[in-house]
Design a protein around this motif. Structure first.
Motif, PDB file in Angstrom:
ATOM      1  N   PRO A   4     -46.305 -45.524 -14.450  1.00 27.11           N
ATOM      2  CA  PRO A   4     -46.606 -45.993 -15.808  1.00 27.11           C
ATOM      3  C   PRO A   4     -45.743 -45.276 -16.846  1.00 27.11           C
ATOM      4  O   PRO A   4     -45.454 -44.093 -16.705  1.00 27.11           O
ATOM      5  N   ILE A   5     -45.348 -46.015 -17.874  1.00 27.73           N
ATOM      6  CA  ILE A   5     -44.589 -45.384 -18.953  1.00 27.73           C
ATOM      7  C   ILE A   5     -45.446 -45.211 -20.206  1.00 27.73           C
ATOM      8  O   ILE A   5     -45.102 -44.436 -21.078  1.00 27.73           O
ATOM      9  N   VAL A   6     -46.585 -45.943 -20.269  1.00 26.34           N
ATOM     10  CA  VAL A   6     -47.515 -45.799 -21.379  1.00 26.34           C
ATOM     11  C   VAL A   6     -48.928 -45.816 -20.812  1.00 26.34           C
ATOM     12  O   VAL A   6     -49.307 -46.760 -20.119  1.00 26.34           O
ATOM     13  N   ASP A   7     -49.711 -44.790 -21.088  1.00 28.74           N
ATOM     14  CA  ASP A   7     -51.096 -44.745 -20.620  1.00 28.74           C
ATOM     15  C   ASP A   7     -51.933 -45.767 -21.367  1.00 28.74           C
ATOM     16  O   ASP A   7     -51.733 -46.007 -22.560  1.00 28.74           O
ATOM     17  N   GLY A   8     -52.880 -46.371 -20.662  1.00 32.36           N
ATOM     18  CA  GLY A   8     -53.828 -47.276 -21.294  1.00 32.36           C
ATOM     19  C   GLY A   8     -53.405 -48.729 -21.345  1.00 32.36           C
ATOM     20  O   GLY A   8     -54.164 -49.559 -21.822  1.00 32.36           O
ATOM     21  N   ILE A   9     -52.224 -49.074 -20.865  1.00 32.61           N
ATOM     22  CA  ILE A   9     -51.814 -50.469 -20.827  1.00 32.61           C
ATOM     23  C   ILE A   9     -52.239 -51.036 -19.479  1.00 32.61           C
ATOM     24  O   ILE A   9     -51.725 -50.653 -18.439  1.00 32.61           O
ATOM     25  N   GLU A  10     -53.220 -51.922 -19.512  1.00 29.95           N
ATOM     26  CA  GLU A  10     -53.781 -52.486 -18.287  1.00 29.95           C
ATOM     27  C   GLU A  10     -52.986 -53.689 -17.799  1.00 29.95           C
ATOM     28  O   GLU A  10     -52.870 -53.924 -16.600  1.00 29.95           O
ATOM     29  N   SER A  11     -52.453 -54.479 -18.725  1.00 35.07           N
ATOM     30  CA  SER A  11     -51.702 -55.676 -18.362  1.00 35.07           C
ATOM     31  C   SER A  11     -50.811 -56.093 -19.531  1.00 35.07           C
ATOM     32  O   SER A  11     -51.157 -55.862 -20.686  1.00 35.07           O
ATOM     33  N   MET A  12     -49.680 -56.715 -19.202  1.00 38.09           N
ATOM     34  CA  MET A  12     -48.779 -57.273 -20.221  1.00 38.09           C
ATOM     35  C   MET A  12     -48.267 -58.596 -19.679  1.00 38.09           C
ATOM     36  O   MET A  12     -47.845 -58.678 -18.528  1.00 38.09           O
ATOM     37  N   GLN A  13     -48.317 -59.625 -20.505  1.00 40.76           N
ATOM     38  CA  GLN A  13     -47.853 -60.941 -20.099  1.00 40.76           C
ATOM     39  C   GLN A  13     -46.957 -61.525 -21.178  1.00 40.76           C
ATOM     40  O   GLN A  13     -47.151 -61.274 -22.367  1.00 40.76           O
ATOM     41  N   VAL A  14     -45.979 -62.324 -20.741  1.00 44.21           N
ATOM     42  CA  VAL A  14     -45.011 -62.922 -21.655  1.00 44.21           C
ATOM     43  C   VAL A  14     -44.888 -64.408 -21.339  1.00 44.21           C
ATOM     44  O   VAL A  14     -44.780 -64.798 -20.181  1.00 44.21           O
ATOM     45  N   LEU A  15     -44.907 -65.228 -22.382  1.00 40.65           N
ATOM     46  CA  LEU A  15     -44.618 -66.652 -22.257  1.00 40.65           C
ATOM     47  C   LEU A  15     -43.457 -66.980 -23.189  1.00 40.65           C
ATOM     48  O   LEU A  15     -43.288 -66.341 -24.236  1.00 40.65           O
ATOM     49  N   TYR A  16     -42.676 -67.973 -22.816  1.00 40.44           N
ATOM     50  CA  TYR A  16     -41.493 -68.360 -23.590  1.00 40.44           C
ATOM     51  C   TYR A  16     -41.732 -69.701 -24.262  1.00 40.44           C
ATOM     52  O   TYR A  16     -42.153 -70.658 -23.616  1.00 40.44           O
ATOM     53  N   GLY A  17     -41.455 -69.766 -25.569  1.00 40.14           N
ATOM     54  CA  GLY A  17     -41.604 -71.003 -26.330  1.00 40.14           C
ATOM     55  C   GLY A  17     -40.386 -71.878 -26.155  1.00 40.14           C
ATOM     56  O   GLY A  17     -39.274 -71.476 -26.483  1.00 40.14           O
ATOM     57  N   ILE A  18     -40.603 -73.083 -25.628  1.00 44.06           N
ATOM     58  CA  ILE A  18     -39.519 -74.013 -25.342  1.00 44.06           C
ATOM     59  C   ILE A  18     -39.536 -75.140 -26.374  1.00 44.06           C
ATOM     60  O   ILE A  18     -40.572 -75.760 -26.618  1.00 44.06           O
TER      61      ILE A  18
END
Length: 119
Positions: A4-18
């Protein structure tokens, strides 16, 4: 190994606008659909990705006073993923609830060079 590079980040998600509306010469500049990276085609990366939607599930590092076993039922929903949670941690032999929150923002992709569509 993952680290981990940052404590407390449980999940990160990215979507792209088309931008799927075919207006001259490179669309209307507005996202018509948000999709994950696996569904973006090579042509879309070049001329149709107009924004990025980012969602982060952040949690406290330690339990909040008074949050015990009975509170361990909350689940979180982020973008196109299924439910996440409950988020718990074991402190002093007891499974204690961790406070968590979802943060979501949408960012316009700026300064991109439009690629002209083939005639």
């Amino acid at each position: 190994a993952a680290q981990p590079i940052v404590d407390g980040i449980e999940s990160m998600q990215v979507l792209y606008g088309i931008d799927t509306v075919p207006a001259a010469p490179n669309g209307d500049g507005f996202a018509d659909a948000y999709v994950n990276a696996a569904t973006v085609t090579a042509a879309q990366w070049l001329r149709q990705v107009v924004s990025v939607r980012i969602s982060v599930l952040a949690s406290t590092i330690l339990p909040v006073a008074g949050d015990m076993d009975a509170d361990n039922s909350r689940t979180f929903f982020m973008l196109d993923a299924g439910p996440i949670g409950p988020i718990t941690a074991n402190f002093g032999g007891r499974n204690q609830n961790i406070r968590a929150r979802v943060f979501t923002t949408t960012v316009e992709v700026r300064n991109r060079t439009p690629v002209p569509l083939a005639p």
